[in-house]
Design a protein around this motif. Sequence first.
Motif, mmCIF file in Angstrom:
data_model
loop_
_atom_site.group_PDB
_atom_site.id
_atom_site.type_symbol
_atom_site.label_atom_id
_atom_site.label_comp_id
_atom_site.label_asym_id
_atom_site.label_seq_id
_atom_site.Cartn_x
_atom_site.Cartn_y
_atom_site.Cartn_z
ATOM 1 N N GLN A 159 1.060 -32.497 57.168
ATOM 2 C CA GLN A 159 0.083 -32.969 58.134
ATOM 3 C C GLN A 159 0.663 -34.195 58.822
ATOM 4 O O GLN A 159 0.991 -35.188 58.156
ATOM 5 N N MET A 160 0.779 -34.120 60.129
ATOM 6 C CA MET A 160 1.402 -35.202 60.895
ATOM 7 C C MET A 160 0.370 -35.799 61.852
ATOM 8 O O MET A 160 -0.119 -35.102 62.746
ATOM 9 N N ASN A 161 0.044 -37.054 61.635
ATOM 10 C CA ASN A 161 -0.924 -37.763 62.471
ATOM 11 C C ASN A 161 -0.234 -38.909 63.208
ATOM 12 O O ASN A 161 0.862 -39.325 62.846
ATOM 13 N N SER A 162 -0.902 -39.410 64.217
ATOM 14 C CA SER A 162 -0.379 -40.545 64.997
ATOM 15 C C SER A 162 1.068 -40.301 65.417
ATOM 16 O O SER A 162 1.936 -41.161 65.258
ATOM 17 N N LEU A 163 1.300 -39.128 65.952
ATOM 18 C CA LEU A 163 2.666 -38.752 66.302
ATOM 19 C C LEU A 163 3.233 -39.631 67.409
ATOM 20 O O LEU A 163 2.500 -40.077 68.307
ATOM 21 N N SER A 180 6.276 -22.856 60.220
ATOM 22 C CA SER A 180 5.496 -22.612 61.433
ATOM 23 C C SER A 180 4.619 -23.820 61.716
ATOM 24 O O SER A 180 4.508 -24.730 60.883
ATOM 25 N N GLY A 181 3.979 -23.804 62.885
ATOM 26 C CA GLY A 181 3.012 -24.840 63.215
ATOM 27 C C GLY A 181 3.484 -25.875 64.214
ATOM 28 O O GLY A 181 2.707 -26.745 64.606
ATOM 29 N N GLY A 182 4.733 -25.803 64.610
ATOM 30 C CA GLY A 182 5.229 -26.761 65.582
ATOM 31 C C GLY A 182 4.626 -26.526 66.956
ATOM 32 O O GLY A 182 3.928 -25.540 67.194
ATOM 33 N N GLY A 183 4.893 -27.460 67.862
ATOM 34 C CA GLY A 183 4.386 -27.327 69.215
ATOM 35 C C GLY A 183 4.580 -28.591 70.007
ATOM 36 O O GLY A 183 5.304 -29.502 69.586
ATOM 37 N N LEU A 184 3.927 -28.623 71.159
ATOM 38 C CA LEU A 184 3.979 -29.770 72.057
ATOM 39 C C LEU A 184 2.668 -30.546 71.926
ATOM 40 O O LEU A 184 1.581 -29.956 72.031
ATOM 41 N N VAL A 185 2.783 -31.848 71.706
ATOM 42 C CA VAL A 185 1.592 -32.675 71.533
ATOM 43 C C VAL A 185 1.831 -34.028 72.183
ATOM 44 O O VAL A 185 2.976 -34.495 72.279
ATOM 45 N N GLN A 186 0.765 -34.651 72.630
ATOM 46 C CA GLN A 186 0.880 -35.988 73.199
ATOM 47 C C GLN A 186 0.984 -37.033 72.104
ATOM 48 O O GLN A 186 0.495 -36.826 70.981
ATOM 49 N N ALA A 187 1.597 -38.134 72.436
ATOM 50 C CA ALA A 187 1.690 -39.245 71.490
ATOM 51 C C ALA A 187 0.297 -39.619 70.995
ATOM 52 O O ALA A 187 -0.661 -39.663 71.784
ATOM 53 N N GLY A 188 0.205 -39.860 69.692
ATOM 54 C CA GLY A 188 -1.072 -40.161 69.070
ATOM 55 C C GLY A 188 -1.789 -38.944 68.524
ATOM 56 O O GLY A 188 -2.771 -39.086 67.788
ATOM 57 N N GLY A 189 -1.293 -37.764 68.872
ATOM 58 C CA GLY A 189 -1.914 -36.534 68.414
ATOM 59 C C GLY A 189 -1.465 -36.126 67.028
ATOM 60 O O GLY A 189 -0.731 -36.855 66.342
ATOM 61 N N SER A 190 -1.913 -34.942 66.625
ATOM 62 C CA SER A 190 -1.645 -34.437 65.275
ATOM 63 C C SER A 190 -1.157 -32.998 65.320
ATOM 64 O O SER A 190 -1.488 -32.241 66.232
ATOM 65 N N LEU A 191 -0.386 -32.642 64.305
ATOM 66 C CA LEU A 191 0.023 -31.265 64.068
ATOM 67 C C LEU A 191 0.077 -31.047 62.564
ATOM 68 O O LEU A 191 0.319 -31.998 61.799
ATOM 69 N N ARG A 192 -0.119 -29.812 62.154
ATOM 70 C CA ARG A 192 0.086 -29.463 60.750
ATOM 71 C C ARG A 192 1.114 -28.352 60.671
ATOM 72 O O ARG A 192 0.913 -27.263 61.211
ATOM 73 N N LEU A 193 2.203 -28.645 59.999
ATOM 74 C CA LEU A 193 3.242 -27.661 59.769
ATOM 75 C C LEU A 193 2.979 -26.936 58.456
ATOM 76 O O LEU A 193 2.453 -27.514 57.504
ATOM 77 N N SER A 194 3.366 -25.677 58.423
ATOM 78 C CA SER A 194 3.250 -24.872 57.221
ATOM 79 C C SER A 194 4.609 -24.280 56.872
ATOM 80 O O SER A 194 5.407 -23.983 57.771
ATOM 81 N N CYS A 195 4.845 -24.111 55.601
ATOM 82 C CA CYS A 195 6.073 -23.469 55.129
ATOM 83 C C CYS A 195 5.661 -22.485 54.045
ATOM 84 O O CYS A 195 5.244 -22.902 52.954
ATOM 85 N N ALA A 196 5.758 -21.212 54.356
ATOM 86 C CA ALA A 196 5.351 -20.168 53.421
ATOM 87 C C ALA A 196 6.565 -19.641 52.675
ATOM 88 O O ALA A 196 7.593 -19.323 53.276
ATOM 89 N N GLY A 197 6.427 -19.544 51.365
ATOM 90 C CA GLY A 197 7.519 -19.054 50.540
ATOM 91 C C GLY A 197 7.234 -17.673 49.999
ATOM 92 O O GLY A 197 6.084 -17.285 49.828
ATOM 93 N N SER A 198 8.291 -16.939 49.710
ATOM 94 C CA SER A 198 8.138 -15.612 49.130
ATOM 95 C C SER A 198 9.357 -15.291 48.274
ATOM 96 O O SER A 198 10.395 -15.924 48.392
ATOM 97 N N GLY A 199 9.173 -14.342 47.410
ATOM 98 C CA GLY A 199 10.281 -13.860 46.613
ATOM 99 C C GLY A 199 10.432 -14.487 45.254
ATOM 100 O O GLY A 199 11.236 -14.032 44.443
ATOM 101 N N VAL A 200 9.675 -15.561 45.011
ATOM 102 C CA VAL A 200 9.792 -16.262 43.730
ATOM 103 C C VAL A 200 8.432 -16.803 43.336
ATOM 104 O O VAL A 200 7.477 -16.742 44.110
#
Length: 122
Positions: free
Chosen positions: A81-85, A6-26
């Motif tokens: 964590q994605m910066n300076s996209l 999760s955590g994706g989206g639309l961002v302008q160049a130079g912006g930031s996003l943080r993606l997450s990946c949640a695990g379960s079952g183990v």
Amino acid sequence: VQLQASGGGLVQAGGSLRLSCAGSGVTFSNYHMGWFRQAPGKEREFAAAINWSGGSTYYADSVRGRFTISRDDAKNTVYLQMNSLKPEDTAVYYCGANNVGYYDDSREYDWWGQGTQVTVCS
């Protein structure tokens, strides 16, 4: 292993996003984790990986210095964590897991999340 990105989206160049990946079952801390991305018409490519303890990380040249991979095993979650996209970072981002190593080859990963779209506009 079940993974949910999760955590994706639309961002302008130079912006930031943080993606997450949640695990379960183990026991999440037993697994090495990787982030890969796939742009339309292109093959899935490596972005970043982290070993089971979080003590070692590995980045593709194209993202090194801009992206940071980390993990919180108490939350069964790995982050990107994605910066300076840049527009060329636009892709569907996938998290993968394996219990062999934190490789840059997608064929080494046995379990995958469903992907989250990241779009960077100029």
